[in-house]
Every structure is written in C-alpha cells, then in structure tokens.
Design an enzyme around this catalytic site. Sequence first.
Site, mmCIF file in Angstrom:
data_model
loop_
_atom_site.group_PDB
_atom_site.id
_atom_site.type_symbol
_atom_site.label_atom_id
_atom_site.label_comp_id
_atom_site.label_asym_id
_atom_site.label_seq_id
_atom_site.Cartn_x
_atom_site.Cartn_y
_atom_site.Cartn_z
ATOM 1 N N LYS A 130 27.484 44.193 19.629
ATOM 2 C CA LYS A 130 28.352 43.026 18.848
ATOM 3 C C LYS A 130 29.672 42.856 20.074
ATOM 4 C CE LYS A 130 32.241 43.282 15.815
ATOM 5 N NZ LYS A 130 32.539 44.087 14.103
ATOM 6 N N GLU B 195 24.728 52.823 25.839
ATOM 7 C CA GLU B 195 23.119 52.939 25.623
ATOM 8 C C GLU B 195 22.302 50.842 25.666
ATOM 9 O OE1 GLU B 195 25.589 53.477 24.024
ATOM 10 O OE2 GLU B 195 25.276 56.220 22.931
ATOM 11 N N GLY C 169 29.148 45.911 12.299
ATOM 12 C CA GLY C 169 28.060 46.041 12.724
ATOM 13 C C GLY C 169 26.770 46.455 11.949
ATOM 14 N N ARG C 170 27.091 47.631 11.069
ATOM 15 C CA ARG C 170 26.334 47.714 10.128
ATOM 16 C C ARG C 170 26.073 47.176 9.326
ATOM 17 N NH1 ARG C 170 30.482 50.809 10.754
ATOM 18 N NH2 ARG C 170 31.829 50.999 8.946
ATOM 19 N N GLU D 248 28.537 55.499 7.531
ATOM 20 C CA GLU D 248 29.527 55.440 8.508
ATOM 21 C C GLU D 248 30.544 54.519 8.491
ATOM 22 O OE1 GLU D 248 28.598 54.347 13.130
ATOM 23 O OE2 GLU D 248 28.862 52.393 12.635
ATOM 24 N N HIS E 44 5.199 67.229 0.387
ATOM 25 C CA HIS E 44 5.067 68.046 0.373
ATOM 26 C C HIS E 44 5.619 68.456 2.292
ATOM 27 C CE1 HIS E 44 1.181 66.931 -1.368
ATOM 28 N NE2 HIS E 44 1.710 65.423 -1.075
ATOM 29 N N LYS F 289 32.169 59.779 22.452
ATOM 30 C CA LYS F 289 31.555 58.260 23.593
ATOM 31 C C LYS F 289 32.938 57.927 24.516
ATOM 32 C CE LYS F 289 30.844 53.661 20.903
ATOM 33 N NZ LYS F 289 30.858 53.070 20.281
HETATM 34 O O1 F6P Z 1 28.974 53.828 17.191
HETATM 35 C C1 F6P Z 1 29.009 53.832 16.364
HETATM 36 C C2 F6P Z 1 29.155 51.716 17.121
HETATM 37 O O2 F6P Z 1 30.127 50.961 17.241
HETATM 38 C C3 F6P Z 1 28.380 50.842 15.339
HETATM 39 O O3 F6P Z 1 29.164 50.657 13.982
HETATM 40 C C4 F6P Z 1 27.397 49.840 15.833
HETATM 41 O O4 F6P Z 1 26.462 49.453 14.782
HETATM 42 C C5 F6P Z 1 27.010 49.969 17.544
HETATM 43 O O5 F6P Z 1 27.832 51.645 17.816
HETATM 44 C C6 F6P Z 1 26.086 49.374 17.974
HETATM 45 O O6 F6P Z 1 28.161 48.582 18.980
HETATM 46 P P1 F6P Z 1 27.208 47.103 19.284
HETATM 47 O O7 F6P Z 1 27.022 45.944 18.687
HETATM 48 O O8 F6P Z 1 28.641 46.882 19.980
HETATM 49 O O9 F6P Z 1 26.536 47.103 20.681
#
Ligand code: F6P
Length: 546
Positions: free
Chosen positions: A206, A212, A267-268, A353, A384, A512
């Site tokens: 987004k 990462e 995002g979620r 979150e 189990h 972060k």
């Molecule tokens: O680390 C939190 C977050 O902002 C989430 O809410 C989101 O889903 C994820 O990182 C990935 O963010 P992006 O889609 O901006 O890479």
Amino acid sequence: MSARQNLASWIKLQQLAQVKKSQHMNTLFAQDSERFDKFSIELPNMLLDYSKNIIDSETVDCLLALAEETGVCNWRKKMFSGEKINKTEDRAVLHTALRRQSHEPLMIDGENVTDHVQSQLAKMEVFVNKVRQGHWLGFSGKRITDIVNIGVGGSNLGPQMVTEALKQYSDGSVNVHYVSNVDGAQIVEVLRPLDPGKVLFIVSSKTFTTTETMTNARTAMKWLTSSSFDESSVAKHFVAVTANKENATNFGIEAENIFDMWDWVGGRFSLWSAIGLAIALDLGFDKFKELLDGAHYMDQHFINAPLKDNMPAIMALISVWNTTFLGAQSQAILPYDQTLHMLTAYLQQAEMESNGKSVTWDGNEVDYATVPSIWGELGINGQHAFYQYLHQSNNVVPADFIGSVESVTPVKGHHETLMANFFAQTQALMAGVNEKQVRADLKAKGRTEDYIDKVAPHKVHKGNRPTNTILLKRIDPKTLGSLIAAYEHKIFVQGIILQICSFDQWGVELGKGLAAEIQNELESNNISSKHDCSTASLMAFYQKAK
Ligand code: F6P
C-alpha cells in the site's frame, strides 16, 4: 473511570460477571434445554453456535443493550457511508466498498469511490485473463507459469490465506508463490526452481515504502535482469499494487502495470482490492468475484440483521464479555478444516493490529481489558500439542472452533473422524468431568483404591471453558468471503464498544523506525551511544562475531 464504564449496561454487566463467574455451564444447560435454539444463528452457508459460553438470556440482553448504548448501529452506518471514522489518520474505512454490488456513487472528498473500484476490477479482469490464457508473455516469449507475490502483513496474509484455503478451486493455469520475509532464505527458496522468463512478480505494498518488501522486490529485479540481460524485461515481469504510484514508478514499474489502492482501505482489510490479484490469477476472475460476493452477503447481513440475530455483532459481544468482563486474556482460533490452516495467522493481524491498543479514540488510557491475544492452530494438530492447556490449565482460553459439514477433498472415513473430534472437544471443554465421575469411571475399570487416590485429581477437568462453534457448509469462495467479512465486522464492533480506533497501527512504527537507524549503524559500523547497554552490547557482539 471512562465514559464506557458509566453506562448502565456496562455497570450491569460487571455485576452479572460477578454472579456468572461462580456458575457452571453444566447448570445453565441443565436449566434450559433450549439454549442451542436461543444462542445460535443460522445463515445459508454457516451456523454460529454460541450457547457454550457462560451466558444466559439476561447476559445477552445486557450485551445487546451495551451495543445499543455505545451506538454500534450508528457507527456501522458511518462506516458504510464513507465517514472518516479512522480518526487518527483522518480516513474513511471502506473495504466494504470493494465488494459492494450497487453502482450508486459513493463519494469521499469529492471522488466517486465506486468508479475507482469498478475501474480497478475491470483492469484486474483483463490482466488476469491475459496472464491465465497465456497471452501475457515474458522476455523470452514464453507464457507466464509462476506468480510471485512480494508483500508483508496485510499485503501478504490475506491473499496467501485465501490462496491456501481455495487451493482445490485452482485450475493450475499458474502457480502462485508468496514472499514476505526479509530473511533472504525465503526468496532464494521460492526463486530457485523458477524460470525467470516465465515468472510474474506482484509487488504488493500500500505504501510502497515497507523495507522488507522493497528489499525483496529489489532482489527479485536483480534476479530477473541478470538472467534477461535487459532492464526493459521488467515491464513484462513486474506489476505493482499500491496507493503510492510515484514510488512504484520510481522503483521501475511501468505506470500501466500499477494497480491502484486507496487510503480508505486498511492494509489488513485489503485482500478484496487488487492486493488480491494473486488470488484472482490463481483461481480466475469469476471465483475472485464469488469471494467478493460472499463478503458482500455478510455486509448485507451485518447492516440489516437486528443485533440479536447479527452474527458479527454477537461474535463481538461474546468476545467483549469473555475478555473485558470475565477476564480472559487470550482467545484461540481453531480451524478443523485443513484449508483454513492460515486463518489464525490472518486473524492475528486482523484483530490484534486493529484492537491491540490501550487508549480510547479521544486519547485517554482505557482502564478495562480490551482485546485478547489471538493464537491457535489447526484443531487436530492443536489437540496433540496445546489442548492439554485448554482443558486443564488455570487460564481459561475462550476458543472459536471452525469446521465444515462437507470436505472439499473427501477421503473415505477421514471427515467423520475429524468432525467427531470437533464436536467432542467443545463438549469436553464445556462439561468437563468432576472427581466423582473420574473415581466412578476408574472403579468401573477395576482400578485399586490406591491407584484411584493417586490419579483421580489429575484426571479432573473443570470444564466451563467458553467456545463458539462456526459450522460452514463447505469451504468455497463465497463461504470463505462471508467468513472473513464476519470476522472483519466483529473486529469493528469490538472497537466501537471498547472505544478503540481499530483502523490505525501506530504500534508498529516505533520498532520500524528504530530498525532503520540500527541498520544504518550496523552498515556504517558505528554503534550509537544512545542505545541501552543490552542493545548496544548485542549489536557489538553481532558485529564482532560475523
Ligand atoms: O507493519 C504494519 C503494516 O503497516 C500493516 O498494517 C500492513 O499490512 C503491512 O505493514 C504492509 O504494509 P504495506 O502494504 O504498506 O507494505
């Protein structure tokens, strides 16, 4: 004391909780043979049984009064109409618009959201068909066989969970892979068997700033161009899904290969947008639409059903009851359907979150428990592993059991065993077994009195452990869409009742930011003196050891 705690329903619920804490569900079931009819909700493709909670009609009425007093219906209207209920980020919360079936305009800041959604869906459909039918060719003229989605959090968990859940509906036109971890081990492993000329990367982010994801995307780009010896091959092998077109273009992705996202989709909650592109590529656009239809069905149910018959609202109220009033600290999500093996991980982000916060939307500290921590595993595997804890530890963990009437992959004899366990566990967690029963049972088995004295206390199960049972007709795109949307709305209702802003995630920022600083220090071999001695020493140890 916060405003919530002054509400008449809240005060009443606190009093009821004191009484209910000393009641056993066995008594509640003995007193009322109609508990199942009273405390269950049946929809066309799923059933919720919440009768195995420490509740009675008075409790449920009081919880419903809490929902009324906290204005859940009014907030629901605000969310669906695009009001900026994400106060801290000044944004609307409109993931529901992504699956809306009405073509009526829905305006935010002078822009028609419906048009945006429809145009991206149309763009997705064309693209998906082109790739799946083999008309989208890679740099060497070969059709695309493998899709690699690069993203993390909401840009990974939703699409991957759905891809896994609906595997049986894929016709194998393409293979879909996911890379989320910045640990290079994952991308190396995913790319190793692939032919660069046949791979399409989706960079899903987004913000298009997530370290990462950007690191993985750069590695993927190098892997591609070192094989094609041509920068222009990127246009044939990279698409992006983002709300930050500028960054995606600067990264090297062609403008026409960028699918839009918007700030009014969290995002979620974004799998319904082009973030779900990998799902559509895997299953075909029609099945992706069925997933949206299933979610839309649940939206309609959530908007229209009275709260007492409203599945997401009841799920939220039960969670608030168990956590805030009865004191549970965690909640288990236990799917008894192999296809849902990533559901717990998905719901961890969705719920924790969203509502893992401790100030109200006015910025005041809350003085009550908010949401539980979410954990779990496929039910059978859990049985189990950690069910010992669920049955006999002195922490009570309310649990959602999710199973299906029909298996998508029937294998003779398997489903009955699976479902026998599914039903047995909630009964055992509820009813337990007392010492008298244990002793009688051991005696009937011919055990000596000495043995019985020694073992009986260990075999007692106190029971009275709350569970919800969600029984799906069968996992298919529509049912899965409805299930996910039910949890989304549950989370929304919880947030309203607890006065939590469910749609921001400031809590992930601190770590972060610090990670970025630490990475600079590690790369320049210059550890700042502002770290505490533990962190500084760990960094120094790491630098020296490598
Ligand atoms: O680390 C939190 C977050 O902002 C989430 O809410 C989101 O889903 C994820 O990182 C990935 O963010 P992006 O889609 O901006 O890479």
